[in-house]
Design an enzyme around this catalytic site. Structure first.
Site, PDB file in Angstrom:
ATOM      1  N   HIS A 139       0.840  -1.206   0.000  1.00 17.26           N
ATOM      2  CA  HIS A 139       0.000   0.000   0.000  1.00 17.26           C
ATOM      3  C   HIS A 139       0.880   1.263   0.000  1.00 17.26           C
ATOM      4  O   HIS A 139       0.661   2.190  -0.776  1.00 17.26           O
ATOM      5  CB  HIS A 139      -0.914  -0.035   1.239  1.00 17.26           C
ATOM      6  CG  HIS A 139      -1.781   1.161   1.416  1.00 17.26           C
ATOM      7  ND1 HIS A 139      -3.116   1.179   1.066  1.00 17.26           N
ATOM      8  CD2 HIS A 139      -1.517   2.400   1.896  1.00 17.26           C
ATOM      9  CE1 HIS A 139      -3.627   2.372   1.331  1.00 17.26           C
ATOM     10  NE2 HIS A 139      -2.671   3.131   1.850  1.00 17.26           N
ATOM     11  N   GLU A 140       1.899   1.269   0.847  1.00 17.50           N
ATOM     12  CA  GLU A 140       2.779   2.443   0.933  1.00 17.50           C
ATOM     13  C   GLU A 140       3.609   2.614  -0.344  1.00 17.50           C
ATOM     14  O   GLU A 140       3.796   3.723  -0.840  1.00 17.50           O
ATOM     15  CB  GLU A 140       3.694   2.325   2.154  1.00 17.50           C
ATOM     16  CG  GLU A 140       2.966   2.442   3.478  1.00 17.50           C
ATOM     17  CD  GLU A 140       2.150   3.720   3.587  1.00 17.50           C
ATOM     18  OE1 GLU A 140       2.622   4.768   3.123  1.00 17.50           O
ATOM     19  OE2 GLU A 140       1.020   3.671   4.107  1.00 17.50           O
ATOM     20  N   HIS A 143       1.588   4.295  -2.948  1.00 17.77           N
ATOM     21  CA  HIS A 143       1.534   5.761  -2.812  1.00 17.77           C
ATOM     22  C   HIS A 143       2.759   6.394  -3.485  1.00 17.77           C
ATOM     23  O   HIS A 143       2.649   7.425  -4.150  1.00 17.77           O
ATOM     24  CB  HIS A 143       1.521   6.176  -1.337  1.00 17.77           C
ATOM     25  CG  HIS A 143       0.165   6.131  -0.673  1.00 17.77           C
ATOM     26  ND1 HIS A 143      -0.954   6.747  -1.196  1.00 17.77           N
ATOM     27  CD2 HIS A 143      -0.238   5.562   0.496  1.00 17.77           C
ATOM     28  CE1 HIS A 143      -1.994   6.556  -0.371  1.00 17.77           C
ATOM     29  NE2 HIS A 143      -1.581   5.834   0.662  1.00 17.77           N
TER      30      HIS A 143
HETATM   31 ZN   LIG Z   1      -2.654   5.141   2.217  1.00 19.97          ZN
END
Ligand SMILES: [Zn+2]
Length: 266
Positions: A139-140, A143
């Site tokens: 998830h990171e 980003h």
């Molecule tokens: Zn996030």
């Protein structure tokens, strides 16, 4: 009228551009983004802020204290880095970095250019499995790949908040400092938008699957995160707000990337 003309001129000169930061991937993200600051400037600012955090942790004696934690996050990152190529060709060559800070925070973040921190509290308190740890790191990383921080800083520039366009335009010495502050603010204080969260969730499960981690662990990760959210809640949820339908969406996309996972496991 004249004001509008100058505003348009400034936007043009400031290098306002619409870009596709990533390939759509199996999960199919095609949203274009408007950027008003270069990736290079943002990455430089991020590297500077990251170094500050790492140095401060070093001085406090909280940097990478648990060898097992460090080993786990490095293994996951090293398995994911080559898989980022499916989403953007340049990413495997980035100066990726992850550290574990020994602090009782339920938090993790990534700065632009692939500079990440995972807090030991997250691993220990939520008793994360490797698959769940991979879900949060995916998830990171997503980003970072989608350059959400650069987009957010750009949005703030466009609305006159944060870094001034005039500063960027004339390349004043202060701009680097302003950008660094803006990157830190985006990373530590401002909640990600719903659109950014959805993209990070979907690319996150794709990256996990491609690296051979069960993408459905994203669902159990967020269940753990949410149940820890009562009474003050994990810090993570203040910058990663959780839309009601997050779990349902994660399940749909985890199902979709299962063939990638099965292929990686072979
Ligand atoms: Zn996030």
């Amino acid at each position: 009228m004249r004001l509008l003309f100058y505003a348009a001129l400034v936007l043009a000169l400031a290098g306002c551009e619409t870009v596709a930061t990533t390939q759509p991937g199996t999960v199919g993200i095609e949203r274009k983004q408007t950027m008003m600051v270069s990736a290079q400037e943002i990455d430089q600012a991020a590297a500077q802020e990251y170094r500050k955090v790492i140095t401060a942790a070093q001085q406090k004696g909280t940097l990478d204290r648990n060898a097992q934690h460090v080993q786990r996050v490095r293994t996951i990152l090293n398995r994911m880095i080559p898989q980022t190529a499916a989403l953007r060709a340049d990413a495997p060559k980035w100066a990726w970095e992850v550290h574990v800070i020994q602090e009782n925070q339920l938090n993790a973040w990534a700065m632009p250019g692939g500079k990440m921190v995972v807090y030991s509290g997250l691993i220990e308190k939520l008793q994360l499995t490797d698959n769940e740890l991979a879900a949060i790191m995916g998830h990171e990383i997503a980003h970072s790949l989608r350059e959400h921080a650069r987009e957010r800083v750009s949005q703030d520039m466009a609305t006159g908040l944060g870094v001034s366009i005039a500063g960027a335009l004339f390349g004043l010495g202060e701009v680097g400092t302003q950008l660094a502050g803006a990157v830190a603010n985006v990373t530590f204080n401002l909640p990600h938008s719903r659109a950014h969260e959805v993209e990070a969730d979907r690319f996150g499960v794709e990256l996990a699957a491609r690296a051979g981690y069960d993408p459905h662990a994203a669902v159990s990760l967020w269940q753990k995160m949410l149940s820890a959210g009562g009474g003050g809640g994990p810090q993570f949820l203040s910058t990663h707000p959780s839309p009601e339908n997050r779990l349902a969406d994660l399940k749909v996309y985890a199902d979709r990337v299962m063939p990638l996972y099965q292929q990686a496991r072979r």
